[in-house]
Design a protein around this motif. Structure first.
Motif, PDB file in Angstrom:
ATOM      1  N   THR A 148      33.426  35.702  57.371  1.00 17.17           N
ATOM      2  CA  THR A 148      33.976  34.992  56.167  1.00 17.17           C
ATOM      3  C   THR A 148      33.070  35.480  55.023  1.00 17.17           C
ATOM      4  OG1 THR A 148      32.639  32.969  56.605  1.00 17.17           O
ATOM      5  CG2 THR A 148      34.991  32.846  57.096  1.00 17.17           C
ATOM      6  N   HIS A 149      33.854  35.663  53.931  1.00 22.01           N
ATOM      7  CA  HIS A 149      32.992  35.907  52.444  1.00 22.01           C
ATOM      8  C   HIS A 149      32.083  34.760  52.232  1.00 22.01           C
ATOM      9  CE1 HIS A 149      32.684  36.039  48.268  1.00 22.01           C
ATOM     10  NE2 HIS A 149      32.663  37.542  48.187  1.00 22.01           N
ATOM     11  N   GLY A 150      32.758  33.572  52.321  1.00 25.25           N
ATOM     12  CA  GLY A 150      32.052  32.272  52.199  1.00 25.25           C
ATOM     13  C   GLY A 150      32.002  31.723  50.664  1.00 25.25           C
ATOM     14  N   ASP A 151      32.353  32.545  49.798  1.00 24.79           N
ATOM     15  CA  ASP A 151      32.422  32.040  48.223  1.00 24.79           C
ATOM     16  C   ASP A 151      33.568  32.897  47.602  1.00 24.79           C
ATOM     17  OD1 ASP A 151      32.114  30.758  46.077  1.00 24.79           O
ATOM     18  OD2 ASP A 151      30.439  31.949  45.293  1.00 24.79           O
ATOM     19  N   LEU A 152      34.878  32.781  48.345  1.00 29.67           N
ATOM     20  CA  LEU A 152      35.836  33.969  47.906  1.00 29.67           C
ATOM     21  C   LEU A 152      36.882  33.283  46.891  1.00 29.67           C
ATOM     22  CD1 LEU A 152      37.007  36.713  48.721  1.00 29.67           C
ATOM     23  CD2 LEU A 152      38.561  35.343  49.958  1.00 29.67           C
ATOM     24  N   GLN A 153      36.106  33.010  45.600  1.00 32.85           N
ATOM     25  CA  GLN A 153      36.834  32.443  44.432  1.00 32.85           C
ATOM     26  C   GLN A 153      37.698  33.739  44.083  1.00 32.85           C
ATOM     27  OE1 GLN A 153      34.075  30.765  41.538  1.00 32.85           O
ATOM     28  NE2 GLN A 153      32.420  30.796  42.960  1.00 32.85           N
ATOM     29  N   SER A 154      38.764  33.188  43.282  1.00 33.11           N
ATOM     30  CA  SER A 154      39.853  34.073  42.773  1.00 33.11           C
ATOM     31  C   SER A 154      38.982  35.124  41.940  1.00 33.11           C
ATOM     32  CB  SER A 154      40.924  33.554  42.310  1.00 33.11           C
ATOM     33  OG  SER A 154      40.666  32.725  41.281  1.00 33.11           O
ATOM     34  N   SER A 155      38.170  34.909  40.965  1.00 30.15           N
ATOM     35  CA  SER A 155      37.271  35.482  39.924  1.00 30.15           C
ATOM     36  C   SER A 155      36.301  36.589  41.064  1.00 30.15           C
ATOM     37  CB  SER A 155      36.293  34.743  39.098  1.00 30.15           C
ATOM     38  OG  SER A 155      35.606  34.162  39.839  1.00 30.15           O
ATOM     39  N   HIS A 156      36.258  36.359  42.275  1.00 28.00           N
ATOM     40  CA  HIS A 156      35.548  37.226  42.888  1.00 28.00           C
ATOM     41  C   HIS A 156      36.291  38.548  43.652  1.00 28.00           C
ATOM     42  CE1 HIS A 156      32.186  34.305  43.505  1.00 28.00           C
ATOM     43  NE2 HIS A 156      32.325  34.830  42.521  1.00 28.00           N
ATOM     44  N   VAL A 157      37.464  38.566  43.259  1.00 33.78           N
ATOM     45  CA  VAL A 157      38.633  39.608  43.854  1.00 33.78           C
ATOM     46  C   VAL A 157      39.075  40.279  42.847  1.00 33.78           C
ATOM     47  CG1 VAL A 157      40.774  39.934  45.255  1.00 33.78           C
ATOM     48  CG2 VAL A 157      38.969  38.102  45.879  1.00 33.78           C
ATOM     49  N   PHE A 158      39.061  41.628  42.767  1.00 32.26           N
ATOM     50  CA  PHE A 158      39.464  42.259  41.758  1.00 32.26           C
ATOM     51  C   PHE A 158      40.753  43.198  42.138  1.00 32.26           C
ATOM     52  CE2 PHE A 158      35.717  40.972  39.960  1.00 32.26           C
ATOM     53  CZ  PHE A 158      35.584  41.225  38.619  1.00 32.26           C
ATOM     54  N   VAL A 159      41.679  43.276  41.463  1.00 31.29           N
ATOM     55  CA  VAL A 159      42.914  43.850  41.791  1.00 31.29           C
ATOM     56  C   VAL A 159      43.246  44.919  40.562  1.00 31.29           C
ATOM     57  CG1 VAL A 159      43.770  42.048  43.072  1.00 31.29           C
ATOM     58  CG2 VAL A 159      44.401  42.018  40.572  1.00 31.29           C
ATOM     59  N   HIS A 160      43.946  45.894  40.867  1.00 30.24           N
ATOM     60  CA  HIS A 160      44.826  46.741  39.789  1.00 30.24           C
ATOM     61  C   HIS A 160      46.353  46.918  40.310  1.00 30.24           C
ATOM     62  CE1 HIS A 160      45.594  49.788  36.996  1.00 30.24           C
ATOM     63  NE2 HIS A 160      46.146  50.712  37.681  1.00 30.24           N
ATOM     64  N   GLY A 161      47.452  46.387  39.546  1.00 27.54           N
ATOM     65  CA  GLY A 161      48.663  46.103  40.100  1.00 27.54           C
ATOM     66  C   GLY A 161      48.615  45.347  41.484  1.00 27.54           C
ATOM     67  N   ASP A 162      49.227  45.994  42.426  1.00 27.05           N
ATOM     68  CA  ASP A 162      49.034  45.211  43.605  1.00 27.05           C
ATOM     69  C   ASP A 162      48.301  45.633  44.736  1.00 27.05           C
ATOM     70  OD1 ASP A 162      51.233  43.623  42.751  1.00 27.05           O
ATOM     71  OD2 ASP A 162      52.712  44.557  43.837  1.00 27.05           O
ATOM     72  N   GLU A 163      46.978  46.242  44.051  1.00 28.84           N
ATOM     73  CA  GLU A 163      46.056  46.709  45.116  1.00 28.84           C
ATOM     74  C   GLU A 163      44.908  45.862  44.907  1.00 28.84           C
ATOM     75  OE1 GLU A 163      43.630  50.896  45.718  1.00 28.84           O
ATOM     76  OE2 GLU A 163      45.306  50.738  44.533  1.00 28.84           O
ATOM     77  N   VAL A 164      44.022  45.657  45.849  1.00 26.88           N
ATOM     78  CA  VAL A 164      42.495  44.947  45.847  1.00 26.88           C
ATOM     79  C   VAL A 164      41.752  46.190  45.614  1.00 26.88           C
ATOM     80  CG1 VAL A 164      40.926  43.703  46.910  1.00 26.88           C
ATOM     81  CG2 VAL A 164      43.235  42.787  47.115  1.00 26.88           C
ATOM     82  N   THR A 165      41.295  46.134  44.320  1.00 23.98           N
ATOM     83  CA  THR A 165      39.916  47.368  44.292  1.00 23.98           C
ATOM     84  C   THR A 165      38.744  46.946  44.455  1.00 23.98           C
ATOM     85  OG1 THR A 165      40.043  46.338  41.874  1.00 23.98           O
ATOM     86  CG2 THR A 165      41.402  48.229  42.364  1.00 23.98           C
TER      87      THR A 165
END
Length: 245
Positions: A148-165
């Motif tokens: 687990t990531h343990g602190d997977l806030q939406s602000s910790h996931v970066f995307v471009h279009g429909d791709e996680v960058t």
């Protein structure tokens, strides 16, 4: 000349941005060690480590924009949330990291302490605390540990279009409950839970996810108030708790 941006700062840690470089200063070097080790093991895109000189870790910026932010409506399309769910599934299917995660008894004890504090200091109405304590109980069960990531806030996931960058801030990574990650990812963004679960690709117990929403919000309020953050801001932790009434 590049300017210095303070991304976040409190008594435990601070993050500064200078151009395309992030400087993370952490009072606890063990958290930095976990972050570096977890990024090396994770089967998803993570920031590139530029250098490390305790207590500072220098990381390259990841491309794209944050999937969302707590307290703000997310305009990110459903496909991006589904892609985030798929990325989380890749992480959870990966071999376990060699260090353990939080103990269930400690998780339950922390919840009890925080609920007592919230009511004893009249921070929140007793009925609101009691209702969410009941909801949180669904999460307090045995689980099969995953990476687990343990602190997977939406602000910790970066995307471009429909791709996680890229996925950032791995200092809380450990063996843990898969549904905790899904809950933190969708905290304050309940409308995107369906897309995340679709991307995740396997059945999810939504009562457990809701339980973790309540647990996280109840246990975060005291820390947030003590470190200069406002859990009463619209869309943040107290609103998450109020939605469970």
């Amino acid at each position: 000349m590049e300017e210095v941006e303070v991304v976040v700062a409190h008594r435990e840690r601070a993050t500064l941005r200078v151009g395309e470089v992030f400087l993370k200063v952490d009072a606890d070097p063990a958290r930095t060690e976990v972050e570096v080790a977890a990024m090396a093991l994770a089967p998803v895109s993570t920031p590139r480590v530029l250098w490390r000189r305790t207590p500072v870790l220098a990381l390259a910026a990841v491309p794209g924009t944050a999937l969302g932010r707590l307290g703000e409506p997310s305009t990110t399309p459903p496909g991006a949330w589904a892609a985030a769910g798929a990325a989380v599934r890749r992480l959870h299917d990966a071999p376990l990291p060699p260090w353990p995660g939080p103990d269930l008894d400690d998780i339950a004890s922390n919840l009890d302490r925080q609920c007592e504090w919230l009511t004893a200091h009249d921070v929140l109405p007793a009925d609101l605390v009691a209702r969410n304590r009941e909801v949180a109980g669904a999460a307090l069960r045995e689980w099969t540990p995953v990476f687990t990531h343990g602190d997977l806030q939406s602000s910790h996931v970066f995307v471009h279009g429909d791709e996680v960058t890229g996925v950032i801030d791995w200092s809380e990574a450990s063996q843990g409950d898969a549904l905790f990650d899904l809950a933190i990812l969708t905290l304050g963004h309940e409308e995107h839970l369906e897309a995340v679960v679709e991307g995740y690709g396997s059945p999810v117990d939504l009562d457990v996810v809701r339980g973790w929403w309540s647990w996280r919000s109840l246990t975060a309020v005291q820390w947030l108030l003590g470190h200069g953050f406002d859990p009463f801001a619209p869309g943040c932790e107290v609103d998450v708790l109020a939605a469970r009434r």
